[in-house]
Design an enzyme around this catalytic site. Sequence first.
Site, PDB file in Angstrom:
ATOM      1  CG  ASN A  20       3.659  -4.905   2.118  1.00  0.00           C
ATOM      2  OD1 ASN A  20       2.464  -4.936   1.844  1.00  0.00           O
ATOM      3  ND2 ASN A  20       4.108  -5.057   3.356  1.00  0.00           N
ATOM      4  CE  LYS A  79       4.891  -1.999   5.185  1.00  0.00           C
ATOM      5  NZ  LYS A  79       5.785  -1.538   6.275  1.00  0.00           N
ATOM      6  CG  HIS A 103       5.117  -7.574   6.789  1.00  0.00           C
ATOM      7  ND1 HIS A 103       5.116  -6.611   7.773  1.00  0.00           N
ATOM      8  CD2 HIS A 103       5.849  -7.068   5.761  1.00  0.00           C
ATOM      9  CE1 HIS A 103       5.818  -5.573   7.356  1.00  0.00           C
ATOM     10  NE2 HIS A 103       6.271  -5.822   6.146  1.00  0.00           N
ATOM     11  CD  GLU A 159       4.008  -3.116   8.917  1.00  0.00           C
ATOM     12  OE1 GLU A 159       4.768  -2.142   8.821  1.00  0.00           O
ATOM     13  OE2 GLU A 159       3.192  -3.430   8.017  1.00  0.00           O
ATOM     14  CD  GLU A 165       9.352  -8.351   7.275  1.00  0.00           C
ATOM     15  OE1 GLU A 165       9.022  -7.475   6.486  1.00  0.00           O
ATOM     16  OE2 GLU A 165       8.587  -8.846   8.120  1.00  0.00           O
ATOM     17  N   GLY A 200      10.336   0.850   8.123  1.00  0.00           N
ATOM     18  CA  GLY A 200       9.664   2.136   8.288  1.00  0.00           C
ATOM     19  C   GLY A 200      10.401   3.117   9.177  1.00  0.00           C
ATOM     20  CB  SER A 220      14.676   1.541   5.469  1.00  0.00           C
ATOM     21  OG  SER A 220      13.859   1.791   6.593  1.00  0.00           O
TER      22      SER A 220
END
Length: 260
Positions: free
Chosen positions: A12, A14, A103, A105, A175, A181, A218
Amino acid sequence: MATPRRPIIAGNWKMFKTTQEATAFVEALWQKVQSRATAELPEIVVCPPFTALSTVKQQVEKLGAPFIVAAQTMESRDNGAYTGEISPLMLADLGIRWVVLGHSERRQYFNETDETVTAKTLAALKHGMTPIVCVGEELQERENGLTDAVIEQQIRAVCSQLQTSDLPKIVIAYEPVWAIGTGKVCEAAEANRVCALIRHFVGEYGPAEQTRILYGGSVKADNTQALMSQSDIDGGLVGGASLEAESFFGIIQHASPVTA
C-alpha cells in the site's frame, strides 16, 4: 486434503509516488522478481495512488509482470454528485480488479465506518472486484482488553451482509492500528490468534477455509518469515516497506504457501 491458500503480499503506497516514481518502482521490482518462477511467488499486489493507477496498470501489462494493481479505496456508488470520489465503474474502466477498503487511515481521517466499509465491499463484489477489507483495534482498545470485541463487530458488520458464496472472494487484512507506521509489530503468535479469530467469525457465515487473511502493521523482511509461518496468516499488507523495491522484494521472498 486441504487446498493451500496462496499467500498475498500487498504493498500500500498510500499518498506516495508520482507517475515517474511509480514506473521506476515497477521496473525495479520486476527486475528482481523475474528470476523467480511465478509458481514460487505469492500473489503480488501493488496499490498506487489514483493518479498512477492507469500508468502502473499499463506498465505491468507491457512488462508481463505477475503483479496485481489495486486501488486504495473507492466510493460505493456507481456515479453521482460526489466531488472527488472514484466509483467502481471508473476503476473497472481502467481494468482494476482489486481494491483496499476500510484501511485504518480511512476510518481515522475520513470518517469511514463499518457501514460504509460494508457498502463498499458489496459494491466491489457486485462489480467482480476483490476487496481487501481491513479491520483492527486502536491502542486504547487493546489496552482495555477490547481487541476481540472490536474485531468481531467489524467482521460481523461485513459478513452478515454477504452471500455464503462471497466469503472466498474477499480478502481480510488484520491491521492493529497501534502497529501501523510505528515500527511496532504485533507478535506473530498474537497476530495469528487474532487472524484465527477472524476466520472463526467468518466461518459462522459460511466456509472460511479459503478466505485469505493478511496481517498489516510494520511488516518488514525481518519479521515476515515468523508471521508467514503461522497457521492463519496468509500474507501481509505492507506500508512503508513497500515503497522501495529492495525492501518489498525482501518481504516477497519470505512469503510461502500456508495450508488451511
